[in-house]
Design a protein around this motif. Structure first.
Motif, PDB file in Angstrom:
ATOM      1  N   GLN A   1    -116.498 -56.490   9.987  1.00 31.62           N
ATOM      2  CA  GLN A   1    -117.052 -57.814  10.274  1.00 31.62           C
ATOM      3  C   GLN A   1    -117.712 -57.667  11.634  1.00 31.62           C
ATOM      4  O   GLN A   1    -117.071 -57.237  12.593  1.00 31.62           O
ATOM      5  CB  GLN A   1    -115.984 -58.905  10.279  1.00 31.62           C
ATOM      6  CG  GLN A   1    -115.439 -59.222   8.903  1.00 31.62           C
ATOM      7  CD  GLN A   1    -116.516 -59.713   7.941  1.00 31.62           C
ATOM      8  OE1 GLN A   1    -117.359 -60.541   8.290  1.00 31.62           O
ATOM      9  NE2 GLN A   1    -116.492 -59.193   6.715  1.00 31.62           N
TER      10      GLN A   1
ATOM     11  N   PHE B   1    -120.189 -59.082  14.785  1.00 32.86           N
ATOM     12  CA  PHE B   1    -120.661 -60.234  15.543  1.00 32.86           C
ATOM     13  C   PHE B   1    -121.594 -59.751  16.637  1.00 32.86           C
ATOM     14  O   PHE B   1    -121.285 -58.792  17.344  1.00 32.86           O
ATOM     15  CB  PHE B   1    -119.485 -60.981  16.182  1.00 32.86           C
ATOM     16  CG  PHE B   1    -118.580 -61.611  15.159  1.00 32.86           C
ATOM     17  CD1 PHE B   1    -118.747 -62.929  14.791  1.00 32.86           C
ATOM     18  CD2 PHE B   1    -117.573 -60.871  14.554  1.00 32.86           C
ATOM     19  CE1 PHE B   1    -117.925 -63.510  13.839  1.00 32.86           C
ATOM     20  CE2 PHE B   1    -116.744 -61.437  13.603  1.00 32.86           C
ATOM     21  CZ  PHE B   1    -116.924 -62.762  13.245  1.00 32.86           C
TER      22      PHE B   1
ATOM     23  N   ARG C   1    -112.720 -65.975  12.789  1.00 35.91           N
ATOM     24  CA  ARG C   1    -114.114 -65.876  13.255  1.00 35.91           C
ATOM     25  C   ARG C   1    -115.083 -65.682  12.100  1.00 35.91           C
ATOM     26  O   ARG C   1    -116.216 -66.152  12.164  1.00 35.91           O
ATOM     27  CB  ARG C   1    -114.271 -64.703  14.230  1.00 35.91           C
ATOM     28  CG  ARG C   1    -113.670 -64.943  15.586  1.00 35.91           C
ATOM     29  CD  ARG C   1    -114.009 -63.839  16.551  1.00 35.91           C
ATOM     30  NE  ARG C   1    -115.414 -63.912  16.964  1.00 35.91           N
ATOM     31  CZ  ARG C   1    -116.042 -62.960  17.645  1.00 35.91           C
ATOM     32  NH1 ARG C   1    -115.392 -61.864  17.999  1.00 35.91           N
ATOM     33  NH2 ARG C   1    -117.312 -63.097  17.984  1.00 35.91           N
ATOM     34  N   ALA C   2    -114.652 -64.975  11.056  1.00 37.04           N
ATOM     35  CA  ALA C   2    -115.539 -64.616   9.948  1.00 37.04           C
ATOM     36  C   ALA C   2    -115.449 -65.610   8.791  1.00 37.04           C
ATOM     37  O   ALA C   2    -115.924 -65.301   7.693  1.00 37.04           O
ATOM     38  CB  ALA C   2    -115.225 -63.202   9.470  1.00 37.04           C
TER      39      ALA C   2
ATOM     40  N   ASP D   1    -122.263 -64.754  19.579  1.00 32.28           N
ATOM     41  CA  ASP D   1    -121.493 -65.671  18.733  1.00 32.28           C
ATOM     42  C   ASP D   1    -121.975 -65.684  17.293  1.00 32.28           C
ATOM     43  O   ASP D   1    -121.421 -66.389  16.454  1.00 32.28           O
ATOM     44  CB  ASP D   1    -121.579 -67.097  19.299  1.00 32.28           C
ATOM     45  CG  ASP D   1    -120.818 -67.243  20.598  1.00 32.28           C
ATOM     46  OD1 ASP D   1    -119.834 -66.501  20.801  1.00 32.28           O
ATOM     47  OD2 ASP D   1    -121.215 -68.088  21.418  1.00 32.28           O
ATOM     48  N   HIS D   2    -123.027 -64.911  17.003  1.00 31.33           N
ATOM     49  CA  HIS D   2    -123.612 -64.884  15.657  1.00 31.33           C
ATOM     50  C   HIS D   2    -122.820 -63.938  14.757  1.00 31.33           C
ATOM     51  O   HIS D   2    -122.670 -62.753  15.061  1.00 31.33           O
ATOM     52  CB  HIS D   2    -125.073 -64.434  15.739  1.00 31.33           C
ATOM     53  CG  HIS D   2    -125.737 -64.331  14.416  1.00 31.33           C
ATOM     54  ND1 HIS D   2    -126.225 -65.425  13.745  1.00 31.33           N
ATOM     55  CD2 HIS D   2    -125.991 -63.254  13.632  1.00 31.33           C
ATOM     56  CE1 HIS D   2    -126.750 -65.026  12.599  1.00 31.33           C
ATOM     57  NE2 HIS D   2    -126.618 -63.719  12.516  1.00 31.33           N
ATOM     58  N   HIS D   3    -122.322 -64.469  13.647  1.00 31.95           N
ATOM     59  CA  HIS D   3    -121.621 -63.636  12.665  1.00 31.95           C
ATOM     60  C   HIS D   3    -122.657 -62.980  11.758  1.00 31.95           C
ATOM     61  O   HIS D   3    -123.313 -63.649  10.962  1.00 31.95           O
ATOM     62  CB  HIS D   3    -120.648 -64.497  11.838  1.00 31.95           C
ATOM     63  CG  HIS D   3    -119.909 -63.720  10.814  1.00 31.95           C
ATOM     64  ND1 HIS D   3    -119.701 -64.197   9.550  1.00 31.95           N
ATOM     65  CD2 HIS D   3    -119.330 -62.500  10.862  1.00 31.95           C
ATOM     66  CE1 HIS D   3    -119.012 -63.307   8.853  1.00 31.95           C
ATOM     67  NE2 HIS D   3    -118.787 -62.266   9.631  1.00 31.95           N
TER      68      HIS D   3
ATOM     69  N   MET E   1    -110.017 -62.023  13.252  1.00 28.99           N
ATOM     70  CA  MET E   1    -111.197 -61.700  12.466  1.00 28.99           C
ATOM     71  C   MET E   1    -111.387 -62.721  11.349  1.00 28.99           C
ATOM     72  O   MET E   1    -112.500 -63.226  11.143  1.00 28.99           O
ATOM     73  CB  MET E   1    -111.086 -60.301  11.860  1.00 28.99           C
ATOM     74  CG  MET E   1    -112.275 -59.912  10.986  1.00 28.99           C
ATOM     75  SD  MET E   1    -112.000 -58.415  10.014  1.00 28.99           S
ATOM     76  CE  MET E   1    -111.069 -59.067   8.625  1.00 28.99           C
TER      77      MET E   1
END
Length: 85
Positions: A54, A56, A45-46, A59-61, A42
């Motif tokens: 968090q 998603f 990715r964040a 692939d967009h956070h 996490m």
């Protein structure tokens, strides 16, 4: 695909999940307390963000719960969900 990193006791996680449920979205929940190795995933990715949830979409956070609700309020959530398939 929608992915949420959560903890079971987090009220913001519950709110984010409730919004996705109301929209009929299928999602994957990763509990970073029951699977501590996923916390590092996490964080990577964040971009180092430590708070939960968090979220998603593909692939967009998205960010956290407030970010998810802001997308909904601005009418940007549905198009983003549509692109994620």
């Amino acid at each position: 695909m929608v992915t949420l990193y959560v903890t079971r006791w987090c009220p913001y996680c519950t709110r984010a999940i409730a919004l996705l449920d109301r929209k009929g979205v299928t999602y994957t929940v990763i509990d970073i307390e029951s699977d501590p190795g996923r916390r590092e995933e996490m964080l990577a990715r964040a971009g180092g963000r430590r708070t939960v949830p968090q979220i998603f979409i593909g692939d967009h956070h998205v960010g956290g719960c407030d970010d998810l609700y802001a997308l909904e309020a601005a009418a940007h959530l549905d198009p983003l969900l549509g692109r994620a398939g």
